[in-house]
Structures are given as C-alpha cells and as structure tokens.
Design a protein around this motif. Structure first.
Motif, PDB file in Angstrom:
ATOM      1  N   VAL A 129       0.859  -1.175   0.000  1.00 49.89           N
ATOM      2  CA  VAL A 129       0.000   0.000   0.000  1.00 49.89           C
ATOM      3  C   VAL A 129       0.898   1.229   0.000  1.00 49.89           C
ATOM      4  CG1 VAL A 129      -0.203  -0.081   2.526  1.00 49.89           C
ATOM      5  CG2 VAL A 129      -1.836   1.249   1.199  1.00 49.89           C
ATOM      6  N   VAL A 130       0.645   2.110  -0.937  1.00 45.91           N
ATOM      7  CA  VAL A 130       1.437   3.333  -1.092  1.00 45.91           C
ATOM      8  C   VAL A 130       0.669   4.473  -0.443  1.00 45.91           C
ATOM      9  CG1 VAL A 130       2.565   4.867  -2.723  1.00 45.91           C
ATOM     10  CG2 VAL A 130       2.364   2.433  -3.248  1.00 45.91           C
ATOM     11  N   PHE A 131       1.337   5.183   0.483  1.00 43.44           N
ATOM     12  CA  PHE A 131       0.652   6.196   1.283  1.00 43.44           C
ATOM     13  C   PHE A 131       1.329   7.554   1.109  1.00 43.44           C
ATOM     14  CE2 PHE A 131      -0.317   8.576   5.162  1.00 43.44           C
ATOM     15  CZ  PHE A 131      -1.689   8.355   5.286  1.00 43.44           C
ATOM     16  N   PHE A 132       0.521   8.523   0.620  1.00 39.89           N
ATOM     17  CA  PHE A 132       0.990   9.901   0.519  1.00 39.89           C
ATOM     18  C   PHE A 132       0.267  10.821   1.496  1.00 39.89           C
ATOM     19  CE2 PHE A 132       1.619   8.045  -3.707  1.00 39.89           C
ATOM     20  CZ  PHE A 132       2.965   8.325  -3.921  1.00 39.89           C
ATOM     21  N   GLY A 133      -0.915  10.399   1.937  1.00 41.17           N
ATOM     22  CA  GLY A 133      -1.738  11.214   2.825  1.00 41.17           C
ATOM     23  C   GLY A 133      -3.014  11.648   2.147  1.00 41.17           C
ATOM     24  N   GLY A 134      -4.036  11.922   2.937  1.00 39.85           N
ATOM     25  CA  GLY A 134      -5.330  12.328   2.408  1.00 39.85           C
ATOM     26  C   GLY A 134      -6.376  11.242   2.622  1.00 39.85           C
ATOM     27  N   PRO A 135      -7.660  11.574   2.446  1.00 42.33           N
ATOM     28  CA  PRO A 135      -8.749  10.623   2.726  1.00 42.33           C
ATOM     29  C   PRO A 135      -8.653   9.327   1.925  1.00 42.33           C
ATOM     30  CG  PRO A 135      -9.610  12.849   2.436  1.00 42.33           C
ATOM     31  CD  PRO A 135      -8.176  12.903   2.041  1.00 42.33           C
ATOM     32  N   ASP A 136      -8.353   9.431   0.626  1.00 39.32           N
ATOM     33  CA  ASP A 136      -8.303   8.218  -0.193  1.00 39.32           C
ATOM     34  C   ASP A 136      -7.169   7.300   0.241  1.00 39.32           C
ATOM     35  OD1 ASP A 136     -10.409   9.287  -1.565  1.00 39.32           O
ATOM     36  OD2 ASP A 136      -9.230   9.956  -3.283  1.00 39.32           O
ATOM     37  N   TYR A 196       5.283  -7.836  -5.381  1.00 40.49           N
ATOM     38  CA  TYR A 196       3.926  -7.636  -4.874  1.00 40.49           C
ATOM     39  C   TYR A 196       2.912  -8.063  -5.942  1.00 40.49           C
ATOM     40  CZ  TYR A 196       6.607  -4.591  -1.789  1.00 40.49           C
ATOM     41  OH  TYR A 196       7.545  -4.092  -0.916  1.00 40.49           O
ATOM     42  N   GLY A 197       1.961  -8.895  -5.521  1.00 38.96           N
ATOM     43  CA  GLY A 197       0.885  -9.257  -6.445  1.00 38.96           C
ATOM     44  C   GLY A 197      -0.116  -8.134  -6.608  1.00 38.96           C
ATOM     45  N   LEU A 198      -0.185  -7.233  -5.614  1.00 37.05           N
ATOM     46  CA  LEU A 198      -1.178  -6.165  -5.634  1.00 37.05           C
ATOM     47  C   LEU A 198      -0.590  -4.901  -5.042  1.00 37.05           C
ATOM     48  CD1 LEU A 198      -4.216  -5.384  -6.148  1.00 37.05           C
ATOM     49  CD2 LEU A 198      -4.627  -5.990  -3.745  1.00 37.05           C
ATOM     50  N   LEU A 199      -0.772  -3.786  -5.740  1.00 33.78           N
ATOM     51  CA  LEU A 199      -0.443  -2.460  -5.224  1.00 33.78           C
ATOM     52  C   LEU A 199      -1.744  -1.742  -4.909  1.00 33.78           C
ATOM     53  CD1 LEU A 199       2.389  -1.246  -7.640  1.00 33.78           C
ATOM     54  CD2 LEU A 199       2.643  -2.114  -5.320  1.00 33.78           C
ATOM     55  N   VAL A 200      -1.861  -1.196  -3.708  1.00 30.71           N
ATOM     56  CA  VAL A 200      -3.058  -0.483  -3.279  1.00 30.71           C
ATOM     57  C   VAL A 200      -2.708   0.987  -3.144  1.00 30.71           C
ATOM     58  CG1 VAL A 200      -4.905  -0.343  -1.582  1.00 30.71           C
ATOM     59  CG2 VAL A 200      -3.791  -2.535  -2.019  1.00 30.71           C
ATOM     60  N   VAL A 201      -3.420   1.833  -3.887  1.00 28.23           N
ATOM     61  CA  VAL A 201      -3.152   3.278  -3.856  1.00 28.23           C
ATOM     62  C   VAL A 201      -4.469   4.022  -3.736  1.00 28.23           C
ATOM     63  CG1 VAL A 201      -1.057   3.036  -5.235  1.00 28.23           C
ATOM     64  CG2 VAL A 201      -3.220   3.506  -6.369  1.00 28.23           C
ATOM     65  N   GLY A 202      -4.415   5.215  -3.207  1.00 28.49           N
ATOM     66  CA  GLY A 202      -5.578   6.090  -3.158  1.00 28.49           C
ATOM     67  C   GLY A 202      -5.673   6.914  -4.429  1.00 28.49           C
ATOM     68  N   VAL A 241       4.798  -2.740 -15.715  1.00 27.25           N
ATOM     69  CA  VAL A 241       4.215  -3.083 -14.423  1.00 27.25           C
ATOM     70  C   VAL A 241       3.582  -4.461 -14.514  1.00 27.25           C
ATOM     71  CG1 VAL A 241       2.505  -2.431 -12.687  1.00 27.25           C
ATOM     72  CG2 VAL A 241       3.801  -0.662 -13.867  1.00 27.25           C
ATOM     73  N   VAL A 242       3.919  -5.353 -13.581  1.00 26.96           N
ATOM     74  CA  VAL A 242       3.370  -6.711 -13.585  1.00 26.96           C
ATOM     75  C   VAL A 242       2.399  -6.928 -12.431  1.00 26.96           C
ATOM     76  CG1 VAL A 242       5.384  -7.665 -14.746  1.00 26.96           C
ATOM     77  CG2 VAL A 242       5.341  -7.588 -12.245  1.00 26.96           C
ATOM     78  N   SER A 243       2.359  -6.016 -11.491  1.00 31.15           N
ATOM     79  CA  SER A 243       1.459  -6.150 -10.342  1.00 31.15           C
ATOM     80  C   SER A 243       0.063  -5.658 -10.705  1.00 31.15           C
ATOM     81  CB  SER A 243       1.980  -5.342  -9.148  1.00 31.15           C
ATOM     82  OG  SER A 243       3.265  -5.765  -8.760  1.00 31.15           O
ATOM     83  N   SER A 244      -0.942  -6.273 -10.124  1.00 27.28           N
ATOM     84  CA  SER A 244      -2.300  -5.728 -10.207  1.00 27.28           C
ATOM     85  C   SER A 244      -2.372  -4.491  -9.338  1.00 27.28           C
ATOM     86  CB  SER A 244      -3.325  -6.763  -9.755  1.00 27.28           C
ATOM     87  OG  SER A 244      -3.307  -7.894 -10.598  1.00 27.28           O
ATOM     88  N   VAL A 245      -3.323  -3.626  -9.649  1.00 28.37           N
ATOM     89  CA  VAL A 245      -3.422  -2.340  -8.948  1.00 28.37           C
ATOM     90  C   VAL A 245      -4.860  -2.147  -8.476  1.00 28.37           C
ATOM     91  CG1 VAL A 245      -3.082   0.157  -9.113  1.00 28.37           C
ATOM     92  CG2 VAL A 245      -1.621  -1.386 -10.440  1.00 28.37           C
ATOM     93  N   LEU A 246      -5.010  -1.720  -7.230  1.00 31.37           N
ATOM     94  CA  LEU A 246      -6.323  -1.398  -6.673  1.00 31.37           C
ATOM     95  C   LEU A 246      -6.324   0.078  -6.291  1.00 31.37           C
ATOM     96  CD1 LEU A 246      -9.055  -2.781  -5.873  1.00 31.37           C
ATOM     97  CD2 LEU A 246      -8.180  -2.826  -3.530  1.00 31.37           C
ATOM     98  N   VAL A 247      -7.157   0.853  -6.989  1.00 35.01           N
ATOM     99  CA  VAL A 247      -7.249   2.294  -6.735  1.00 35.01           C
ATOM    100  C   VAL A 247      -8.514   2.561  -5.946  1.00 35.01           C
ATOM    101  CG1 VAL A 247      -7.335   4.582  -7.769  1.00 35.01           C
ATOM    102  CG2 VAL A 247      -6.034   2.753  -8.889  1.00 35.01           C
ATOM    103  N   ILE A 248      -8.362   3.203  -4.774  1.00 35.93           N
ATOM    104  CA  ILE A 248      -9.480   3.377  -3.844  1.00 35.93           C
ATOM    105  C   ILE A 248      -9.841   4.848  -3.718  1.00 35.93           C
ATOM    106  CG2 ILE A 248     -10.261   3.063  -1.465  1.00 35.93           C
ATOM    107  CD1 ILE A 248      -8.576   0.646  -1.233  1.00 35.93           C
ATOM    108  N   GLN A 249     -11.144   5.086  -3.710  1.00 35.01           N
ATOM    109  CA  GLN A 249     -11.684   6.425  -3.469  1.00 35.01           C
ATOM    110  C   GLN A 249     -12.594   6.353  -2.249  1.00 35.01           C
ATOM    111  OE1 GLN A 249     -13.627   8.909  -6.716  1.00 35.01           O
ATOM    112  NE2 GLN A 249     -15.426   8.329  -5.537  1.00 35.01           N
ATOM    113  N   GLN A 250     -12.264   7.110  -1.217  1.00 35.37           N
ATOM    114  CA  GLN A 250     -13.077   7.089   0.003  1.00 35.37           C
ATOM    115  C   GLN A 250     -14.340   7.903  -0.188  1.00 35.37           C
ATOM    116  OE1 GLN A 250     -12.197   9.405   3.730  1.00 35.37           O
ATOM    117  NE2 GLN A 250     -11.688   7.386   4.534  1.00 35.37           N
TER     118      GLN A 250
END
Length: 841
Positions: A638-645, A753-759, A795-804
C-alpha cells in the motif's frame, strides 16, 4: 421495361463481361440489404436519445425507402427496387420473419402466464375486448369513407381491423419496460403477463382472420371452418406430442454440453411447422410461433443457446428486410385531403382510447393505483412489429387496400413512438432514497460513526464476464482477513448490457427484483457460470455470498450499482477496470480494452456512489486462477501519501494483513527537510481551470479543508495501521519523496507484490498535487493509479485504486496549481533536490 420473371438469373458474369449486376437477383439483393441496414441503423442512432426502440427506426426506414419518400424518384425505384425483385426480397424477409416469430414464441413462457393470476387475465381481456369492438366500429366507417375498402368481405375486414387496434407487441413492450427499468417492478410484471395473454389471443384472432380471408367468395364457407379446425388440431398436436419431445431434446442437449445436431433439428422443425400451417391455409409464421412455444424454458440452457445462435442474424440482418418490403408497400401520399387525414386521426384516437381506457378500467377494478393503471394502459398500447405483420398479411390477402394500409401503418408508428415519452411523464417508479446513512467507508473517524455501521464488512463486487471472476475472488479472499470481529458479507452484481437481443430480455425476465437490479435469493441453482463460481467460493470459504444480475443499458447501469450499494448498505464497491490483461498471459504486456462504455460506467459510479469505491486493474492477481483459502499467498504493498483516499487504502491493507497468506508492506512517502526531519504539508492551492477538459486532465476536490486536521488524521491512520498489524509480519517503511513515480513504478515492476493499493488522491497531499499537470490517460484513477495502470511501463502487479466516500469532496474539477507565500517558504526549507522534483513532475 418489363422483365420476364422466368428469365431472371441468380448471379452475373461481372461488369467486364458486359453484365449489369443490378439486373441479377443475388447482387441486387445484396445491395438492397446494405441500403436497408445502413438506413435503419443510422435512424436508430438518431432516435436512440429519444429512448425509442429499434423497431421505430426500422419502420421509418422502410417507409422512407418506399413510394412515400425516395420512391417519388422513379429512376431510383426501378433501379434499386424494381418490381421483379420484390418477390425475392420478400422471400428473404419472410425467412427472417419466420425465425423471428420463433424467437417470440421462445420469449413467451406459458407457465408464467398461467401463474400470473386472474388480475393479468382480466386486464388483458378488457384491453383486447374494448379496442377490438372499437376497431369493428371504425371498420364500418372506413368501408364507407375509403374508396375501394368495401371490396373486401365484411367478416375478414372487421376481424383484421379489430386485431389491428387491439394487439400489443410483446417483444417491443419488453424492451421498452427494460429500458425504463420497470420490467421487473410489479407494474412491469403485470404488463408483461397481460401482454403475453394479449399476444396469444391476438394470434388466435389473426388465425381466424386469415381463415376467413383465405377463400374465394364463390367457395363454400365451410372451407374457413376446415382451416380453423385444422389449426386447432395443429396446436393440439404441437402441445401434446411435440412439446414433450422438445423437452427430451433440451435435456439431451444440455447433458451433452450443446450439440449441432439438436440445433439443426430444431431449426428444421421451425421450417416444417411453418410449411404445415401454410399448407393448412394459415400463415407460415403461425406455425413458427407455436413451435417456439413448445421449447422448454426451464430445462437446461437449450433455449438460451438457440437464441444466442440465431437472433443476431435474424434480428440484425433479415428482419430489417421485412420492414423495407413493408415500407415499399406503404404510400403515405395516398392519405391526402381533409377526409383522409381526419380518418387517420379517428383511427389513432380510437386505438389509443380503446386500449388505454379498457386497460385502465380493468386495472382500477383490480385495485391498482390510478397512476399505475393509466401507465399500464399506455404500455399496452404499444404496437410495433406484430402490428406490421398483421397489416402486411391483410394487404397480401387483399383485405386492406393501399390507403387503409397506410393509415394503419402510421397508427402503429405513432402509438409505439409515444409510449416511452408518455410513460416517463406519467410514471415515476419508487427508487431507494439516499438515507441519512450516507457515510459508508472502511476508515472511520470516530467511535460514534463506527457505531452506525453493520457489524460485518459488506462489499459489493461487480463483474462483467467470467474472466473477471478469478481475480475478484482472490481480492475478496485477501480482504476477508483472519478475524471474526468483522465478518465479510459479499454481494456479487453481474453487469449485463441490455441490448435489442432477446437473450438480455429473457435474462431480465428470469430474475426477481430486489432493489433496482434483478436477483433471485431462492434460486440456488443459477446457471450463470460467473455467479456459480462465487457461490462455490462462499461455500468453501465460509463467506456469505449474495449473487445478483443487473440487466441495464450502458448509460444507466451506474444507477443499478448505486441502488444496490444504498439498499445493502455496503462499505465498498469493487469495479473491474475497463482494460484487462491480454489472453496470452503476458502480464507485462499490453492491455485489452473491454470498451469505453464500461469506462464510462466506472466513472459515473465513482462520481455518485454512496460508499467508497475501488477499481481493480487486474494483471493476474493470485496467479490469474482461483485458489483455495489455504493456498492464497502473495504480497500486497500500500502506497501512502496522505489524504482521505490514502487513509482508506491503508485501512483496507490493514485488514488484508490479518490474512495468514498475505504479506503487507506499507510504504509512506514523506517530504524531509535538509536536517532529515519531516516537513509540514506544503499548502498547495488547486484552483479550477475552465480551460482544461475532464477527459484529459486529473480532477481534484477544491473544498476547503483543515490541513492541520488532515495531518493529524494521516498520523493517526499510520499509527493505527502499525498497531493493528503488529505481530502479523506486515512491514512499514518511509521513503523520501524523490522521483515518486519512478519509485512507485519500480515496486510494480519487481514482481514482489501481487497487488499495489493506492488512493485516488481527490484531495491530494503536496506530493500528489505536484503531479496535477501530468498528461493523463485514465483520469478516473488519479495521477498515481493512472501511471500504474498504463500499458507499456512494465508493471506486472495488479493495482487497486481506492476512493473514500466523502460528501465534502464529491465535487471535483480539473485544476491548476498555485503555491501561496507560506507554501513557498515551506518549499524553501526543503532540499533543492526534493524541491526541484515537486515542481517538475
């Protein structure tokens, strides 16, 4: 120039040998088909914004090709649609019509008609009786007012007029109801049941009219009786002998996994049934319709496979030819003068009032609400293709002359055209309202807010096709975690595009309603392979799974997703990205595009969803195959920059860390001073930029937010993640915000990583705000998610982009970056290297 039909040849020797292809049957038929298809499709695109069914465009296209419009030019008519070619065109069109009526019979489920009850029967009876009587009354007027109308016999003319005014087009009505999203409401179910009764009654009356009109006036009236008796014997034989045989064929075909033999035998049965009814003296389409009724709808997927194999060719290619041949017979110019136009108004008014008032009265007696009763009357007034079939048979049998035929065609066109606008104006179906429970998200700011949530975590996963299933199941398994404190409840929504195909209508009709989309909680043996896979996962993984199917037009499918999310109070909606890994399995290669329509659905869902939303960019998560719970093993970063997402992404990753097979790493990017200390958030002001397009530029929220409060929430989220994941093997690290995109891309390329999680970063940190001016490919994913989802970056990892979910930040817009004086001072404290990066990315 007159042409001897016996001298017509099928194909030419080519222009180089002196032959004109337009003087030969087959090349002329090809050209006629091309013209018909291009015109009808162009008109459909023009009428689609008006929510009109395709049948309207096809009828109008046929009229335009005929003597009413283009046919005024005799050179055009004699060149492209010469008289000698019409039997050939009508023969090809009749083949299409034959199989279309077979499809109509497949759509009608006699069992559901029997189960629909007395209310639908009484409404249908009243909706047929009154307009039929009105049609008989109008017939007396037309016979006296229209020159030549009295040449037909009284009995067939009266019956044809009664059928023309009382019929309801079952296939067209089904598509209108589905388009308006009321197909499976109580009103829609009543309308479909009544229309099914109406359809059966109309075909019986049509058979009667054909029998009455088939004989010479000098022949004995007993001939008509013999035709009717033979028709009854045919129907009896089909239902008592052929129907059980087709049930056996359906079971045999399903057990063998399909079979070309059974399909060919069935198609031959359609032709044979048509031949028998034509030999009897009833039109061939009646036999095809009855044969369609004999096909079982609930034994395997035999009916669905038949529809899938023949409907596109029949409905898309052959059926428009029928409208063209009908249009070539329709001469609107025959309607001229005050008398003729007055008769047209009389016929339209009588047809509408008779159908609407008859249905309305019966519905009121059955204790339906007034608005629903009048809406039902308008719906039952739909004519369309079935009406045109009746009129064409009447013209072929010389019961209807040119002027009467033109009046009735325009009546059918008008009544069908006004159905959708009137229903939209009258009937406003109840939709689940936005409740006060509107803060559904994973990351909760206070204990008071947490108390309002269901105890279990509720997730709505949307899928488009079977290839979405393995990755979605592996993602859900990762999110399930290992704790019983917050069990998982999973809703699966299979998104199916509503098209003109019969199969999509049957899919909608075969489901029950729950909320806005369609589902059947009692039907455990669903045959949808996608939903079966999730049900199996739920049983093996001990996860509560609720499968649903939404059948909707692309333009309104997001309403279905919103409705289920609202109704089921889910915390997270997971959507498949509109692109997926190529079938060759090259994870680092290009991505296949499922269509921009699916991208638009994702964008609209993210814009107005009542909960948090995640978009999964799948590159073979979990190896690209569904694995058991004990076999799940992959890394998540999980990549964290800050903020709600980003806080929402961190919350989800914290839950993943509880799964024994998932190793979670949280990477936080921070801006440091020259002394190595964390710098305060840089106050970047994002101002709306009206010159920028939403399609090509990232959108950010411009809402006023307390930055100090945001900083505190970020620190609290990080602290909670570290506390929650202590002892789970999860890792936490901080990296300097140097060449951020390169660093993130490196994580996705390593394969660790099989999955990258980003906001998504709608309200971005200073680091993400510095990326606002980058050129965008997938604006809906935000700057970081976009670069990870783009092809050609290795990029070979799957990516999950989340919006809060956050009402405050729901309005976003393309922006330009502005740094205030305090921001400049903050930036001055940052090392030159870091400062250069923030301003140049």
């Amino acid at each position: 120039m007159a042409v001897n039909i016996t001298s017509i040849k099928t194909s030419s020797n080519g222009i180089w040998q002196g032959d004109n292809p337009l003087h030969f049957a087959f090349p002329l038929l090809i050209l006629q088909t091309i013209i018909v298809l291009l015109l009808s499709r162009s008109l459909h695109l023009f009428l689609k914004p008006l929510r009109q069914p395709k049948v309207i465009a096809e009828i109008v296209g046929g009229i335009l090709l005929g003597p009413s419009a283009l046919g005024h030019n005799k050179d055009y008519l004699h060149t492209l649609f010469p008289t000698w070619s019409m039997p050939i065109l009508e023969t090809a069109a009749s083949i299409g019509l034959l199989f279309f009526l077979f499809l109509v019979g497949l759509e009608l489920d006699l069992g559901s008609i029997r189960r629909s009850g007395r209310r639908a029967l009484s409404i249908a009876a009243a909706g047929i009786t009154l307009p039929f009587v009105c049609g008989v009354g109008v017939a007396f007027v037309l016979r006296r007012a229209v020159p030549g109308a009295d040449k037909a016999g009284y009995a067939p003319f009266l019956v044809f007029m009664g059928v023309a005014l009382s019929i309801t087009a079952f296939p067209v009505l089904a598509r209108i109801l589905a388009e308006l999203k009321i197909l499976t409401t109580p009103l829609g179910e009543t309308a479909m049941a009544a229309a099914a009764f109406n359809d059966v009654a109309a075909w019986v009356l049509l058979a009667l009219a054909i029998a009455l009109s088939g004989g010479d006036s000098h022949r004995s009236p007993l001939i008509s009786v013999w035709v009717l008796l033979c028709g009854v014997a045919f129907v009896t034989f089909m239902m008592s002998v052929v129907r059980p045989a087709m049930s056996w064929v359906a079971r045999r075909s399903s057990s063998e996994g399909g079979g070309e033999l059974w399909t060919c035998l069935t198609l031959a049965g359609v032709l044979a049934s048509g031949f028998v009814t034509d030999m009897i003296g009833i039109h061939a389409i009646f036999g095809a319709f009855v044969f369609g009724l004999t096909i079982p709808k609930d034994e395997g997927d035999f009916a669905a496979r038949l529809i899938e194999r023949i409907e596109d060719f029949v409905s898309g290619l052959l059926l428009p030819l029928y409208f063209a041949s009908s249009g070539l017979k329709t001469d609107v110019t025959k309607i001229h003068g005050t008398r003729a136009w007055g008769l047209l108004v009389l016929v339209i008014s009588t047809a509408c009032l008779g159908k609407i008032m008859g249905t309305f009265t019966a519905a009121i007696v059955c204790k339906m609400a007034g608005r629903e009763a009048i809406t039902l009357g308008v719906l039952m007034n739909t004519k369309g293709l079935v009406e045109l079939i009746v009129l064409n048979i009447g013209k072929e049998r010389k019961v209807l002359n040119d002027e009467t035929f033109a009046i009735l065609v325009l009546m059918a066109l008008f009544t069908t055209f006004i159905t959708t606008p009137l229903v939209m104006a009258i009937y406003k179906p109840a939709r689940p309202g936005r409740s006060s429970y509107n803060k559904r998200k994973l990351q909760r700011a206070s204990s008071g807010e947490a108390a309002a949530y269901p105890k279990e975590l509720r997730i709505l996963t949307c899928i488009r096709s079977p290839r979405d299933v393995p990755s979605m199941i592996n993602l859900v398994e990762s999110v399930r975690g290992g704790t019983k404190k917050s069990p998982l409840k999973l809703y699966i929504l299979h998104l199916v595009e509503l098209t003109e195909r019969s199969s999509s209508i049957i899919m909608a009709l075969g489901a029950r309603r729950n909320g806005l989309p369609f589902w059947n909680p009692m039907k455990k043996d669903t045959r949808d392979p996608s939903l079966v896979a999730f049900q199996a996962y739920g049983q093996l993984g001990r996860v509560r799974v609720r499968p649903m199917t939404a059948v909707s037009a692309m333009s309104t499918m997001h309403d279905d997703v919103w409705s289920v999310a609202e109704e089921k109070r889910v915390a997270l909606v997971v959507l498949p990205f509109h692109k997926h890994r190529k079938a060759d399995g090259d994870a680092g290669g290009g991505m296949e595009d499922a269509g921009q329509g699916w991208r638009g659905i994702n964008q609209r869902v993210m814009k107005g969803a009542p909960c948090s939303v995640a978009v999964l960019v799948d590159r073979g998560l979990g190896g690209g195959e569904q694995v058991g719970s004990a076999e799940v093993s992959h890394g998540v970063c999980v990549v964290f920059f800050g903020g709600p997402d980003d806080r929402e992404a961190l919350e989800l990753a914290g839950r993943m860390a509880e799964h024994p097979g998932i190793k979670v790493t949280a990477v936080r990017f921070v801006v440091e001073t020259a002394a190595g200390k964390k710098a305060p958030h840089v106050a970047v002001t994002l101002r709306p930029s009206p010159l920028k397009s939403r399609e090509d530029n990232y959108s950010f929220s411009t809402a006023a937010v307390d930055r100090e409060r945001e900083k505190e929430l970020d620190e609290a989220a990080v602290a909670e993640f570290r506390r929650r994941t202590e002892g789970t093997g999860a890792a936490y690290e901080e990296k300097p915000a140097v060449n951020v995109l390169d660093a993130v891309l490196a994580m996705g390329r390593r394969g660790e990583y099989g999955l990258l999680v980003v906001g998504k970063g709608r309200f971005p940190s200073s680091i993400v705000a510095g990326l606002a001016d980058r050129s965008a490919e997938h604006v809906e994913l935000g700057p970081v998610g976009d670069v990870l989802a783009s092809s050609g970056r290795g990029v070979v990892s799957s990516v999950l982009v989340i919006q809060q979910h956050d009402v405050i930040h729901s309005d976003d817009t393309p922006v330009s970056m502005v740094f205030d004086e305090n921001a400049a001072a903050s930036i001055a404290n940052v090392s030159n290297h870091h400062n250069s990066h923030i301003n140049s990315v």
